[in-house]
Each structure stands twice: as structure tokens, then as C-alpha cells.
Design an enzyme around this catalytic site. Structure first.
Site, short mmCIF file in Angstrom:
data_model
loop_
_atom_site.label_atom_id
_atom_site.label_comp_id
_atom_site.label_asym_id
_atom_site.label_seq_id
_atom_site.Cartn_x
_atom_site.Cartn_y
_atom_site.Cartn_z
N THR A 118 0.71 -2.00 -4.63
CA THR A 118 0.63 -2.94 -5.75
C THR A 118 1.23 -4.27 -5.31
O THR A 118 2.23 -4.31 -4.61
CB THR A 118 1.42 -2.40 -6.95
N ARG A 164 -7.60 6.13 -15.47
CA ARG A 164 -6.13 6.13 -15.50
C ARG A 164 -5.59 4.70 -15.51
O ARG A 164 -6.09 3.81 -14.84
CB ARG A 164 -5.59 6.88 -14.28
N GLY A 195 -1.86 2.53 -15.20
CA GLY A 195 -0.46 2.62 -14.83
C GLY A 195 0.38 1.54 -15.49
O GLY A 195 0.01 0.99 -16.53
N THR A 255 6.58 -2.44 -8.95
CA THR A 255 5.72 -1.65 -8.09
C THR A 255 6.34 -0.26 -7.94
O THR A 255 7.55 -0.12 -8.06
CB THR A 255 5.53 -2.30 -6.71
N GLY A 256 5.51 0.74 -7.69
CA GLY A 256 6.06 2.08 -7.51
C GLY A 256 5.32 3.12 -8.32
O GLY A 256 4.11 3.00 -8.55
#
Length: 337
Positions: free
Chosen positions: A188, A216, A218, A239-240
Site C-alpha cells: 500500500t 473485499r 480494507g 499501511t499493513g
């Protein structure tokens, strides 16, 4: 003996302190995703984030807006195959690219978010158009595509041109594994900027997770989770492990907690990332600035590529103990970009 995280904070603190007696000095900081990166990918990651930081900073140097600065920085990484955004996006379970993005103006709290867009090289530019021209904050599906076409955006034809061989191989590896969504290098991308007037903007763009279900979503397009900007508080891009980040609204929580406690955003970011991981699992990272232009680099993942430019100085790193400083015109730096 200091830990790597403490050393990074101390170095950042000294650099920030050198600028604190002046009016806000413009700075632009980017990240290229938190995760586990193989060493052969380090040069590409460093080259990409340093170039993005320089391009975004040049917008500020020309008295451009912070929104334009973060958009242009993110566009650089969306066009780079080393990052999980735009051209380098990972594939869903059916082998297609579906992307999310968001952008926020810290002066007005205006936001633009989108999810599930396909065959568009620069989702961040469409997110900005959603913010400025749609009359809404978040668009998806057929309505998003219709809006994009109305605004003159062009989708790639034939479809599938954003699919890279690296993404195909990653999907095959995922299918042959335990199909955990916690694996991989992330990727990301995000950018945060502050100008001389204290105006802040943040932007984030992603292809999501390798092997994700179709549809999906996020944390990236969720304001307060993946992106947040407020001139009074600061700005951050996350991010992550997005499905975990979403549960704690960490982008907003970091800035608000720092305000309420009077503690530096950097220390709060480190603490809340570790708290999130301890309670819910997963890892994450973020970059940002506070309202005085102090930079924030925090991650509890093994790696997170990042870079920022302020004045003639560029800083960058990938591992937790990385903190490299060079003049923007330094020949060693030029060789990276």
C-alpha cells in the site's frame, strides 16, 4: 542501549527540533507499504519512495497545494511495479486487480474515497475527483465507473493491463500456501504533506491483499482508519493488515490521542501500533506529520519503505533500523532515483 525504534525517534526528534524555531517548513513524506520485503526488492522500493517524495515536494516548492503534492507523490508509486497500488497491484482470488484509495484535505475536512475500481492506473486521482466533484465522500461499483467516465477518466482497454507477472506469481504462491492474508510484502502506498501555511493533506492507495475475496474492502479508503488529515492535529497514512486496522480507526486515534495527552505523535503512533498488534494481531505502519511539521515514521512490521524531503534534505529507509539522510542533490541519492 537504545532500541532501533528509539534511535529512529531520537534522530527524527533532533531533525524536527532544528526546524521548530522557524515557521512551518514544507515537508512531504511517503510510504511504500508495511510487510516483509526480500532484499532483492529493496533497491526498487527505495528508488520508488525517494522519487515520489521528491516529486511531491517539488509541488510544494513551486507553491502548489498540499492536495496536489500528495496526489502527485502517490501517482508516482501507482505507476511503479514495485508497489501494491495501480500498476503493481496484487490480485484477488480470481486473478483480477481491484483497488481502493482515499484522500483528505486537512483544511476543510473534505474527503474522497473509492473501492473496487479496476483497470485505472491512478485511483488516487479519481479519489480526488470524488472529493471535489461528486457531492459525496465515497463511491463504488457502477456509480463510481459512471462518475469517472463523466469526469473524463479513461479505463485501460483491453482489461487486465495492470496485472504483472510478479502479482501472478504471488497469487500462485498464495494458493499453494496456507492462504494466510497475513503474508507478503504489503505495498500500500501513501503520502502526507504540510505547506508553509500549515495546510495538511493525506492520501493512500492500494491493491489490497493477494487472494482476497472479490469485493473485499480494507482500511485504505476508510477515513479515520487508513487516512486522516486535520490542520489542527496533523495527517497520517496507514499501511499493513487492513482488516485489523479498520477495527481501531488508528489514523484518527493516533492524532486525537496525541492532542489529548500532549505527547508527540511519533511516540503515540509507536504505542498504539504495538497495542493494536498485542490485542488483535497483525502488524501495521504509518507515516505522517503533526501540525508543526514534525515527521512521523512508525511501523511494527519487519519492513516499511518510506522517504521524505524537507528543504534540500531527503531521508529514507526500509528496515526498522534504517535512517538514511542525504542532500537531495547528492550523487549517491541521484543513483537511487
Amino acid at each position: 542501549m537504545y532500541s532501533a525504534g528509539q534511535l529512529l525517534f531520537l534522530i527524527s526528534f533532533v531533525i524536527n527540533l532544528l526546524h521548530s524555531s522557524c515557521a512551518v517548513e514544507p515537508v512531504l513524506i511517503v510510504h511504500g507499504g508495511a510487510g516483509t520485503v526480500t532484499e532483492d526488492r529493496f533497491p526498487g522500493k527505495i528508488r520508488g519512495v525517494t522519487l515520489a517524495a521528491k516529486v511531491g515536494y517539488q509541488v510544494l516548492a513551486r507553491n502548489g497545494s498540499v492536495l496536489e503534492a500528495v496526489e502527485q507523490a502517490v501517482r508516482i508509486m501507482e505507476a511503479d511495479r514495485y508497489f501494491n497500488a495501480g500498476y503493481g497491484s496484487v490480485l484477488n482470488a480470481e486473478g483480477d486487480v481491484e483497488m481502493d484509495a482515499s484522500i483528505m484535505d486537512g483544511a476543510t475536512k473534505a474527503t474522497g474515497s473509492l473501492s473496487g475500481v479496476r483497470d485505472l492506473l491512478h485511483p488516487i486521482s479519481l479519489a480526488r475527483a470524488v472529493m471535489e466533484h461528486s457531492g459525496h465522500n465515497f463511491l463504488i461499483g457502477a456509480g463510481l465507473r459512471s462518475f469517472a467516465l463523466d469526469r473524463g477518466f479513461r479505463f485501460l482497454e483491453p482489461p487486465g493491463q495492470l496485472v504483472t507477472q510478479y502479482a501472478k506469481d504471488a497469487l500462485e504462491d498464495w494458493k499453494a500456501s496456507d492462504q494466510s492474508y497475513q503474508s507478503g510484502e504489503g505495498g500500500t502506498v501513501g503520502a502526507v504533506a504540510i505547506d508553509a501555511n500549515g495546510h495538511i493533506a493525506a492520501a493512500t492507495s492500494t491493491g489490497g491483499l493477494t487472494g482476497k475475496r472479490v469485493g473485499r474492502v480494507g482500511d485504505t479508503p476508510i477515513i479515520g482508519s487508513g487516512t486522516y488529515a486535520d490542520n489542527r492535529l496533523g495527517g497520517v497514512s496507514l499501511t499493513g493488515d487492513g482488516d485489523i486496522i479498520m477495527k481501531v480507526c488508528i489514523a484518527y486515534d493516533v492524532l486525537r490521542t496525541a492532542e489529548l495527552t500532549g505527547r508527540p505523535v511519533q511516540l503515540v503512533a509507536d504505542e498504539l501500533l504495538d497495542t493494536m498488534s498485542a490485542e488483535l494481531g497483525g502488524t501495521a505502519g504509518m507515516v505522517g506529520v503533526d501540525s508543526e511539521g514534525n515527521v512521523v515514521v512508525a511501523h511494527n512490521s519487519k519492513h516499511m519503505s518510506w522517504a521524505y524531503q524537507r528543504g534540500d534534505t531527503v531521508a529514507y529507509g526500509v528496515s526498522k533500523d534504517d535512517f538514511n539522510l542525504l542532500p537531495a542533490s547528492d550523487s549517491e541519492f541521484i543513483s537511487l532515483v
